[in-house]
Design an enzyme around this catalytic site. Structure first.
Site, PDB file in Angstrom:
ATOM      1  N   GLU A   3      53.552  56.850  56.907  1.00 16.20           N
ATOM      2  CA  GLU A   3      52.868  56.365  55.698  1.00 16.20           C
ATOM      3  C   GLU A   3      52.987  57.431  54.621  1.00 16.20           C
ATOM      4  O   GLU A   3      53.595  58.474  54.827  1.00 16.20           O
ATOM      5  CB  GLU A   3      51.396  56.061  56.013  1.00 16.20           C
ATOM      6  N   LEU A  42      46.924  55.246  58.853  1.00 17.18           N
ATOM      7  CA  LEU A  42      45.621  54.676  58.543  1.00 17.18           C
ATOM      8  C   LEU A  42      45.820  53.180  58.293  1.00 17.18           C
ATOM      9  O   LEU A  42      46.766  52.787  57.605  1.00 17.18           O
ATOM     10  CB  LEU A  42      45.054  55.331  57.277  1.00 17.18           C
ATOM     11  N   LYS A  66      39.530  57.727  59.029  1.00 18.32           N
ATOM     12  CA  LYS A  66      39.641  58.191  57.633  1.00 18.32           C
ATOM     13  C   LYS A  66      38.740  59.412  57.435  1.00 18.32           C
ATOM     14  O   LYS A  66      37.651  59.320  56.857  1.00 18.32           O
ATOM     15  CB  LYS A  66      39.281  57.051  56.670  1.00 18.32           C
ATOM     16  N   TYR A 111      35.331  59.204  54.935  1.00 20.63           N
ATOM     17  CA  TYR A 111      35.165  58.734  53.563  1.00 20.63           C
ATOM     18  C   TYR A 111      35.815  57.381  53.367  1.00 20.63           C
ATOM     19  O   TYR A 111      36.571  56.919  54.220  1.00 20.63           O
ATOM     20  CB  TYR A 111      35.746  59.759  52.578  1.00 20.63           C
TER      21      TYR A 111
HETATM   22  N1  PDD Z   1      43.753  56.901  50.466  1.00 18.75           N
HETATM   23  N2  PDD Z   1      47.042  56.070  54.199  1.00 18.75           N
HETATM   24  C1  PDD Z   1      46.361  57.177  53.838  1.00 18.75           C
HETATM   25  C2  PDD Z   1      46.681  58.462  54.529  1.00 18.75           C
HETATM   26  C3  PDD Z   1      45.378  57.117  52.842  1.00 18.75           C
HETATM   27  O1  PDD Z   1      44.700  58.220  52.507  1.00 18.75           O
HETATM   28  C4  PDD Z   1      45.127  55.873  52.201  1.00 18.75           C
HETATM   29  C5  PDD Z   1      44.081  55.728  51.132  1.00 18.75           C
HETATM   30  C6  PDD Z   1      45.871  54.745  52.596  1.00 18.75           C
HETATM   31  C7  PDD Z   1      45.638  53.384  51.989  1.00 18.75           C
HETATM   32  O2  PDD Z   1      44.417  52.850  52.416  1.00 18.75           O
HETATM   33  P1  PDD Z   1      43.586  51.826  51.523  1.00 18.75           P
HETATM   34  O3  PDD Z   1      44.483  50.697  51.207  1.00 18.75           O
HETATM   35  O4  PDD Z   1      42.444  51.449  52.354  1.00 18.75           O
HETATM   36  O5  PDD Z   1      43.184  52.572  50.251  1.00 18.75           O
HETATM   37  C8  PDD Z   1      46.798  54.880  53.609  1.00 18.75           C
HETATM   38  C9  PDD Z   1      42.687  56.930  49.498  1.00 18.75           C
HETATM   39  C10 PDD Z   1      42.902  55.984  48.355  1.00 18.75           C
HETATM   40  C11 PDD Z   1      42.443  58.360  49.063  1.00 18.75           C
HETATM   41  O6  PDD Z   1      42.469  59.211  49.937  1.00 18.75           O
HETATM   42  O7  PDD Z   1      42.191  58.617  47.887  1.00 18.75           O
END
Ligand code: PDD
Length: 287
Positions: free
Chosen positions: A182, A207, A149, A33
């Site tokens: 993270e 991620l 992801k 996703y």
């Molecule tokens: N999550 N690390 C994890 C485990 C994440 O699920 C996310 C983002 C990030 C940040 O990635 P980005 O900057 O590309 O949004 C880091 C999304 C927002 C979610 O699961 O809703």
């Protein structure tokens, strides 16, 4: 106005949107996703989000459901139909529908694609930025391919819930060597005693957040010193500033971790400056 979602080629009323019970996303979390921000009528950093989606798909050997141009078209159309000017879209692609069997389904099984869009409440985000958020640390119990992801987010769900029950808004993962990885759905940063912005390298264990990548560009533009290196919980607790980043929120200051106050307990200036500069640096395409 009813919400509209895109499901496998059709725009449908959100409350009636559905996938088959043998969709492999539903049965095996066999899918990936993206969540992408929409701000002031622009989709933010779509190229990087689609690049990452295609990387996730290819790591799991799931076929792309359509061309990139078609994807951008249906994303825009879904956002337009929901009249979202500030909010996000969510896109999920799974290995498709097949009789339940762990091994991949027959060649040619069509991947499933779902896109939703929703507005977010700017006042909630503003409040978190003004006051900062609380976090707790939890041990990182995820598999070692968190660079993909995937929709397999059960450990992240459990960690966020644990944070909530502790009166916090984010859980920060710590690996078995004591280094921060993270957040449950965010990347973690801190500002050290001499003003260097520190975040974990994206090679392994996290991620590679799109916000993180763009924020590195922002750091360069603002002339900040940046170090991508592993760091411990103790270093983070002693920081001048801690903040978390994700496409849904850009960056939220963290003012308390495990009940311990960070610096003076108020959001710092670095995260604020970064937030203010972010949209000048990020890629924007009009809806
Ligand atoms: N999550 N690390 C994890 C485990 C994440 O699920 C996310 C983002 C990030 C940040 O990635 P980005 O900057 O590309 O949004 C880091 C999304 C927002 C979610 O699961 O809703």
């Amino acid at each position: 106005m009813p919400r509209i979602s895109y499901v496998n080629g059709q725009y449908v009323t959100h409350s009636e949107a559905a996938v088959h019970i043998e969709d492999r996303g539903y049965q095996f979390a066999d899918g990936v996703y993206e969540v992408c921000e929409i701000r002031h009528g622009y989709i933010v950093d779509i190229t990087r989000h689609l690049d990452r989606l295609h990387r996730s798909l290819s790591e799991l050997r799931i076929a792309a459901p359509m061309s990139r141009a078609a994807m951008v078209h249906v994303i825009r159309e879904t956002v337009r139909r929901n009249k979202v000017k500030n909010g996000l879209f969510y896109m999920q692609v799974t290995r498709g529908v097949a009789r339940r069997d762990h091994v991949f389904p027959a060649e040619g099984t069509k991947p499933s694609i779902v896109i939703t869009a929703k507005s977010t409440d700017a006042s909630v985000i503003a409040k978190k930025n003004a006051n900062g958020i609380k976090a707790v640390t939890v041990s990182d119990n995820r598999w070692d391919r968190v660079d993909i992801k995937t929709v397999g987010l059960l450990p992240n769900v459990m960690a966020r819930q644990q944070a909530k029950e502790a009166g916090a808004q984010e859980a920060i993962y710590v690996d078995r060597d004591g280094f921060v990885t993270e957040g449950a759905a965010t990347n973690v940063w801190f500002v050290d005693a001499d003003g260097t912005l520190v975040t974990r390298p994206a090679e392994h264990g996290i991620l590679k957040g799109i916000t993180r990548t763009t924020l590195l560009d922002v750091g360069a533009k603002l002339g900040l010193k940046v170090a991508e290196r592993k760091f411990t919980v103790a270093e983070m607790l002693a920081a001048r500033e801690v903040f978390i980043t994700a496409a849904t929120s850009i960056c939220f200051p963290v003012v308390s971790i495990d009940g311990q106050t960070i610096a003076n307990g108020h959001p710092g200036s670095v995260s604020q400056n970064i937030r203010e500069a972010f949209f000048d640096v990020a890629e924007k395409i009009a809806i």
